[in-house]
Structures are given as structure tokens and as C-alpha cells.
Design a protein around this motif. Structure first.
Motif, mmCIF file in Angstrom:
data_model
loop_
_atom_site.group_PDB
_atom_site.id
_atom_site.type_symbol
_atom_site.label_atom_id
_atom_site.label_comp_id
_atom_site.label_asym_id
_atom_site.label_seq_id
_atom_site.Cartn_x
_atom_site.Cartn_y
_atom_site.Cartn_z
ATOM 1 N N LEU A 1 -4.039 -2.990 4.899
ATOM 2 C CA LEU A 1 -3.747 -4.127 4.040
ATOM 3 C C LEU A 1 -4.404 -5.416 4.521
ATOM 4 C CD1 LEU A 1 0.050 -3.522 3.386
ATOM 5 C CD2 LEU A 1 -1.812 -3.316 1.758
ATOM 6 N N PRO A 2 -4.668 -6.389 3.641
ATOM 7 C CA PRO A 2 -4.698 -6.175 2.198
ATOM 8 C C PRO A 2 -6.012 -5.529 1.800
ATOM 9 C CG PRO A 2 -5.308 -8.418 2.689
ATOM 10 C CD PRO A 2 -5.025 -7.743 4.013
ATOM 11 N N GLY B 206 -11.900 3.240 -6.693
ATOM 12 C CA GLY B 206 -11.852 3.280 -5.239
ATOM 13 C C GLY B 206 -11.570 1.906 -4.675
ATOM 14 N N ARG B 207 -11.917 1.749 -3.407
ATOM 15 C CA ARG B 207 -11.634 0.487 -2.743
ATOM 16 C C ARG B 207 -12.907 -0.287 -2.470
ATOM 17 N NH1 ARG B 207 -7.852 0.958 2.245
ATOM 18 N NH2 ARG B 207 -9.630 2.034 3.112
ATOM 19 N N PRO C 186 -13.335 -12.094 -0.485
ATOM 20 C CA PRO C 186 -12.598 -12.223 -1.751
ATOM 21 C C PRO C 186 -13.294 -13.128 -2.756
ATOM 22 C CG PRO C 186 -11.084 -12.358 0.099
ATOM 23 C CD PRO C 186 -12.478 -12.308 0.690
ATOM 24 N N GLU C 187 -13.885 -14.231 -2.266
ATOM 25 C CA GLU C 187 -14.517 -15.167 -3.205
ATOM 26 C C GLU C 187 -15.830 -14.638 -3.777
ATOM 27 O OE1 GLU C 187 -13.794 -15.721 -0.024
ATOM 28 O OE2 GLU C 187 -15.443 -16.718 1.052
ATOM 29 N N ALA D 34 0.826 -1.204 0.000
ATOM 30 C CA ALA D 34 0.000 0.000 0.000
ATOM 31 C C ALA D 34 0.859 1.251 0.000
ATOM 32 C CB ALA D 34 -0.894 0.014 1.236
ATOM 33 N N PRO D 35 0.366 2.336 -0.605
ATOM 34 C CA PRO D 35 1.067 3.612 -0.519
ATOM 35 C C PRO D 35 1.070 4.146 0.905
ATOM 36 C CG PRO D 35 -1.056 3.888 -1.593
ATOM 37 C CD PRO D 35 -0.860 2.419 -1.387
#
Ligand SMILES: [Zn+2]
Length: 139
Positions: free
Chosen positions: A84-85, A101-102, A109-110, A76-77
Motif C-alpha cells: 500500500l498504497p 493490473g497495477r 501520482p501526479e 488492499a486485499p
């Protein structure tokens, strides 16, 4: 300056950063729209690059968008290390507005899939910073 509390560092130039952040604190994720020719921008711009007008208005990114692409980062910046993550995403909303964006960590995740429906909302980060993230429409 409220910009220091905004988590995304790349919103520096050509944006009305302070008002954008103020609107985030009110729960609104906003772009700018040209009153002259109707072109819409996200991130918001102070001037229209289509007709060069500076007569811009705000609009809120509303409704449901579609996930176009995404990438899960383990690096990450500066300022994001604690987060993270996380997964960055590009989502297309109505009128072809594309918002980068995020993804919310409430999305497993799945579950992430191109074409899935997402909404965007403001979110407070650690340290009182504010940003916005994409969530599933319900829950
Ligand atoms: Zn214009």
C-alpha cells in the motif's frame, strides 16, 4: 503449485493459471487466443466463449497501451497489505485487449493521466511472489 506465488488472487477460474504464472517468470505477460475464430482473451481462458473451441494458443501482451481508467487504493486485499498504497489500472493494448493490473510505483501520482502510454511487464513482489505491472515506456 505455482499459483500460490502469484500475487493476484482473482485469477482462479477459467484461466490457465499455472502456465500463465510460468510465463510471468519468463518475463511474459500473456493472454490466450482462439485458433478457431481468433478471439483474444485477457486474463487467458482455456476455452473460447465465442465459438466454444478449446483450441487456444498463447500470445504476449506487447507494445504500448493506453490508460483507460485507474483507482488509487489505500485498502488492499489479503496478501497486498505491504504494497500500500497502490494504483490499479485498466489499459487497452493493440487488438483492443484490455488488461487490468497495477501501476508501477515508479510512476508518480501526479504523472498518472487517462490516455498515457504504458507498457506491461512481470514483476517480483515480496516473498518471491510474481505479478505484473504497468510502467512508462522508458525508465
Ligand atoms: Zn473462438
Amino acid at each position: 503449485m505455482s499459483f500460490e506465488r502469484f500475487g493476484i488472487v482473482s485469477f482462479t477460474s477459467q484461466t490457465k493459471v499455472n502456465e500463465f504464472v510460468d510465463r510471468l517468470y519468463k518475463g511474459k505477460v500473456s493472454g490466450s487466443k482462439c485458433k478457431n475464430c481468433g478471439a483474444a482473451y485477457f486474463p487467458p481462458r482455456a476455452d473460447c466463449c465465442g465459438c466454444l473451441s478449446s483450441d487456444m494458443d498463447w500470445f504476449d501482451i506487447a507494445g504500448t497501451g493506453k490508460l483507460i481508467s485507474y483507482s488509487t487504493l489505500s485498502y488492499a486485499p489479503t496478501g497486498f497489505e505491504e504494497e500500500l498504497p497502490y494504483t490499479t489500472a485498466l489499459v487497452r493494448f493493440k487488438n483492443n485487449i484490455q488488461v487490468f493490473g497495477r501501476l508501477s510505483k515508479t510512476i508518480k501520482p501526479e504523472e498518472i493521466a487517462v490516455g498515457m502510454d504504458l507498457v506491461v511487464s512481470s514483476v517480483e513482489l515480496s516473498g518471491g511472489r510474481i505479478s505484473y505491472e504497468f510502467r512508462k515506456e522508458k525508465g
